[in-house]
Design a protein around this motif. Structure first.
Motif, PDB file in Angstrom:
ATOM      1  N   UNK A 133      37.051  59.692  32.181  1.00 22.51           N
ATOM      2  CA  UNK A 133      36.478  58.885  33.263  1.00 22.51           C
ATOM      3  C   UNK A 133      35.269  58.098  32.760  1.00 22.51           C
ATOM      4  N   UNK A 134      34.902  57.105  33.544  1.00 25.55           N
ATOM      5  CA  UNK A 134      33.745  56.274  33.218  1.00 25.55           C
ATOM      6  C   UNK A 134      32.472  57.118  33.278  1.00 25.55           C
ATOM      7  N   UNK A 135      31.379  56.559  32.819  1.00 20.71           N
ATOM      8  CA  UNK A 135      30.101  57.270  32.789  1.00 20.71           C
ATOM      9  C   UNK A 135      29.653  57.688  34.186  1.00 20.71           C
ATOM     10  N   UNK A 136      30.013  56.891  35.189  1.00 24.20           N
ATOM     11  CA  UNK A 136      29.632  57.230  36.563  1.00 24.20           C
ATOM     12  C   UNK A 136      30.666  58.113  37.260  1.00 24.20           C
ATOM     13  N   UNK A 137      31.722  58.518  36.536  1.00 21.55           N
ATOM     14  CA  UNK A 137      32.719  59.418  37.078  1.00 21.55           C
ATOM     15  C   UNK A 137      33.903  58.729  37.742  1.00 21.55           C
ATOM     16  N   UNK A 138      33.889  57.416  37.850  1.00 21.61           N
ATOM     17  CA  UNK A 138      34.990  56.717  38.517  1.00 21.61           C
ATOM     18  C   UNK A 138      36.227  56.679  37.623  1.00 21.61           C
ATOM     19  N   UNK A 139      37.401  56.720  38.292  1.00 19.01           N
ATOM     20  CA  UNK A 139      38.664  56.690  37.558  1.00 19.01           C
ATOM     21  C   UNK A 139      39.631  55.653  38.124  1.00 19.01           C
ATOM     22  N   UNK A 140      39.220  54.870  39.092  1.00 19.18           N
ATOM     23  CA  UNK A 140      40.092  53.869  39.711  1.00 19.18           C
ATOM     24  C   UNK A 140      39.760  52.490  39.159  1.00 19.18           C
ATOM     25  N   UNK A 141      40.657  51.987  38.311  1.00 15.03           N
ATOM     26  CA  UNK A 141      40.466  50.677  37.710  1.00 15.03           C
ATOM     27  C   UNK A 141      41.769  49.900  37.807  1.00 15.03           C
ATOM     28  N   UNK A 142      41.674  48.577  37.913  1.00 12.47           N
ATOM     29  CA  UNK A 142      42.860  47.734  38.006  1.00 12.47           C
ATOM     30  C   UNK A 142      43.411  47.331  36.647  1.00 12.47           C
ATOM     31  N   UNK A 143      42.540  47.161  35.680  1.00  9.79           N
ATOM     32  CA  UNK A 143      42.966  46.710  34.359  1.00  9.79           C
ATOM     33  C   UNK A 143      42.279  47.550  33.283  1.00  9.79           C
ATOM     34  N   UNK A 144      42.826  47.585  32.096  1.00 15.63           N
ATOM     35  CA  UNK A 144      42.157  48.287  30.996  1.00 15.63           C
ATOM     36  C   UNK A 144      40.789  47.684  30.689  1.00 15.63           C
ATOM     37  N   UNK A 145      40.648  46.375  30.881  1.00 14.72           N
ATOM     38  CA  UNK A 145      39.358  45.725  30.623  1.00 14.72           C
ATOM     39  C   UNK A 145      38.297  46.233  31.596  1.00 14.72           C
ATOM     40  N   UNK A 146      38.673  46.408  32.864  1.00 16.75           N
ATOM     41  CA  UNK A 146      37.728  46.952  33.847  1.00 16.75           C
ATOM     42  C   UNK A 146      37.303  48.362  33.468  1.00 16.75           C
ATOM     43  N   UNK A 147      38.263  49.164  33.019  1.00 15.53           N
ATOM     44  CA  UNK A 147      37.968  50.540  32.619  1.00 15.53           C
ATOM     45  C   UNK A 147      37.054  50.570  31.402  1.00 15.53           C
ATOM     46  N   UNK A 148      37.328  49.704  30.427  1.00 10.64           N
ATOM     47  CA  UNK A 148      36.495  49.655  29.225  1.00 10.64           C
ATOM     48  C   UNK A 148      35.084  49.199  29.556  1.00 10.64           C
ATOM     49  N   UNK A 149      34.984  48.253  30.469  1.00  8.37           N
ATOM     50  CA  UNK A 149      33.671  47.748  30.872  1.00  8.37           C
ATOM     51  C   UNK A 149      32.841  48.858  31.523  1.00  8.37           C
TER      52      UNK A 149
END
Length: 150
Positions: A64-80
């Motif tokens: 998961x992201x640093x803030x704990x979120x796991x809902x992303x639309x694209x891999x770029x959003x997740x990487x960001x």
């Protein structure tokens, strides 16, 4: 320094180096065409047949992201956001791209090989119809069995 320049100049003007340069340039342009073919022509119908899938945006979140979120639309959003993803959709797209390039190169080489015609060589020998021995094409009598040839 002059000898290095001379050696480089001899290498650069050799036919093989020039052929290689032309091949790289054409390969780069061909790669762009194939990428567009896959992205713009082939993948949309495949995605439509698969229920509207867009393979390039298919991924699995491994962390998961640093803030704990796991809902992303694209891999770029997740990487960001700092999430670690496994981008299998991009791999599928690149795999299809490779298969198309391989097929195109195969068809191109096959067509070039068909265009190359081997020079027609007149036969220099023939077989005797009576004894099946190889004899010169101009022979009028077989030297092995003495059969008269027409």
């Amino acid at each position: 320094m002059k000898t290095i320049w001379k050696e480089f100049r001899e290498f650069a003007v050799k036919g093989n180096a020039v052929d290689l340069a032309v091949g790289v340039i054409i390969g780069t342009a061909f790669g762009g065409i194939v990428n567009s073919l896959v992205k713009d022509i082939i993948m949309p119908p495949i995605g439509l047949l698969a229920g509207g899938l867009d393979f390039s945006n298919k991924f699995v979140i491994l962390r998961a992201a640093k803030d704990g979120s796991i809902a992303f639309n694209t891999p770029a959003d997740a990487a960001k956001a700092g999430a670690i993803t496994w981008n299998y959709g991009n791999f599928v797209t690149l795999l299809i791209n490779f298969l198309i390039v391989a097929a195109a190169v195969f068809l191109l080489v096959r067509a070039i090989n068909k265009l190359k015609s081997s020079p027609r060589v007149d036969p220099v020998s023939k077989e005797c119809p009576a004894c099946a021995m190889t004899i010169p094409i101009k022979a009028s009598r077989c030297p092995h069995c003495t059969t008269e040839l027409s």
